[in-house]
Design an enzyme around this catalytic site. Structure first.
Site, PDB file in Angstrom:
ATOM      1  N   GLY A  34       0.809  -1.219   0.000  1.00  0.00           N
ATOM      2  CA  GLY A  34       0.000   0.000   0.000  1.00  0.00           C
ATOM      3  C   GLY A  34       0.830   1.251   0.000  1.00  0.00           C
ATOM      4  O   GLY A  34       2.038   1.210  -0.250  1.00  0.00           O
ATOM      5  N   ASN A  35       0.165   2.369   0.223  1.00  0.00           N
ATOM      6  CA  ASN A  35       0.882   3.649   0.285  1.00  0.00           C
ATOM      7  C   ASN A  35       0.240   4.534   1.342  1.00  0.00           C
ATOM      8  O   ASN A  35      -0.775   4.170   1.936  1.00  0.00           O
ATOM      9  CB  ASN A  35       0.885   4.325  -1.096  1.00  0.00           C
TER      10      ASN A  35
END
Ligand code: C5P
Length: 231
Positions: A34-35
């Site tokens: 993810g980020n």
């Protein structure tokens, strides 16, 4: 009272599609890549576009539905889901604002069962494959279909100097083919989840603006530029 009545409704009757949040790419049933995008700038854009009169569709990647301010909310997790939700609705929009942080890569083969250390040992190699560039392909589709949709892209860059940010923004807007590009400097993890933001806005011809303040203030600066191009 007169002021309240003349509130800026410059997006009245316009259909605006906004993506917000960050995509997550599954590794196995419990893990993902993810980020750090919080979705706050995209949600602020959605709420302000609504306030200015637009019919707002928000595609939220791993964010919860805002309490107010959107006409349609679609929840997605991965880049592939975001692309599907976007492409389905592309032809009916006056504007597209791509605020979501889309993962550039996904895991080549998602494991259907949880990966176990006992089976894997000391190291684990994940093969990643590139996701499609949704912004670039949406812009291409708009051109191919002869649509007039105004497209706004985003860029998050780690740069030391503001001049470098502008240079990267101008390169990126050419590569993506969009009408406006909003760039922010995310050096040191600033911006993510924060209430304030500083951005530069460019179009295909060069830098056109700069905005610092709350994500609401920045949203309105972006929408000002969008509104001009929607007339
Ligand atoms: O290339 P970069 O990731 O910096 O571009 C950011 C912009 O492109 C954002 O507007 C983001 O929503 C969009 N993007 C996309 N598909 C990708 C990667 C980024 O639409 N695979």
């Amino acid at each position: 009272a007169a002021l309240a009545l003349t509130a800026n409704r410059d997006l009245l009757g316009k259909r605006v599609l906004i993506t917000a949040g960050g995509t997550l790419e599954p590794i196995d049933p419990v893990r993902f890549i993810g980020n750090r995008s919080s979705g706050k700038q995209g949600v602020a854009l959605a709420m302000q576009a609504k306030r200015r009169g637009a019919y707002v569709t928000l595609i939220g990647a791993n964010i919860s539905q805002p309490d107010q301010g959107v006409d349609e909310f679609i929840s997605v997790a991965t880049a592939s889901e975001l692309e599907g939700a976007l492409m389905e609705r592309l032809q009916t929009q006056d504007a597209l604002i791509m605020a979501a942080a889309v993962s550039d890569y996904r895991v080549a083969t998602e494991s259907t069962t949880k990966l176990k250390k006992i089976d894997l040992g000391h190291s684990l190699k994940l093969e990643l494959v590139a996701n499609p560039d949704i912004l670039a392909s949406a812009t291409q589709s708009i051109t191919d279909l002869g649509l007039k949709t105004v497209v706004v892209g985003f860029a998050a860059e780690t740069v030391e100097k503001q001049a470098d940010l502008i240079e990267l923004a101008l390169k990126k807007i050419k590569a993506k083919g969009c009408d406006l590009l909003v760039a922010n400097n995310v050096t040191g993890g600033a911006v993510f989840g924060a209430e304030k933001n500083t951005v530069v806005i460019v179009d295909q011809a060069g830098q056109i603006g700069e905005s610092t303040g709350s994500k609401t203030t920045v949203a309105n600066a972006i929408l000002d530029e969008l509104a001009i191009r929607l007339e």
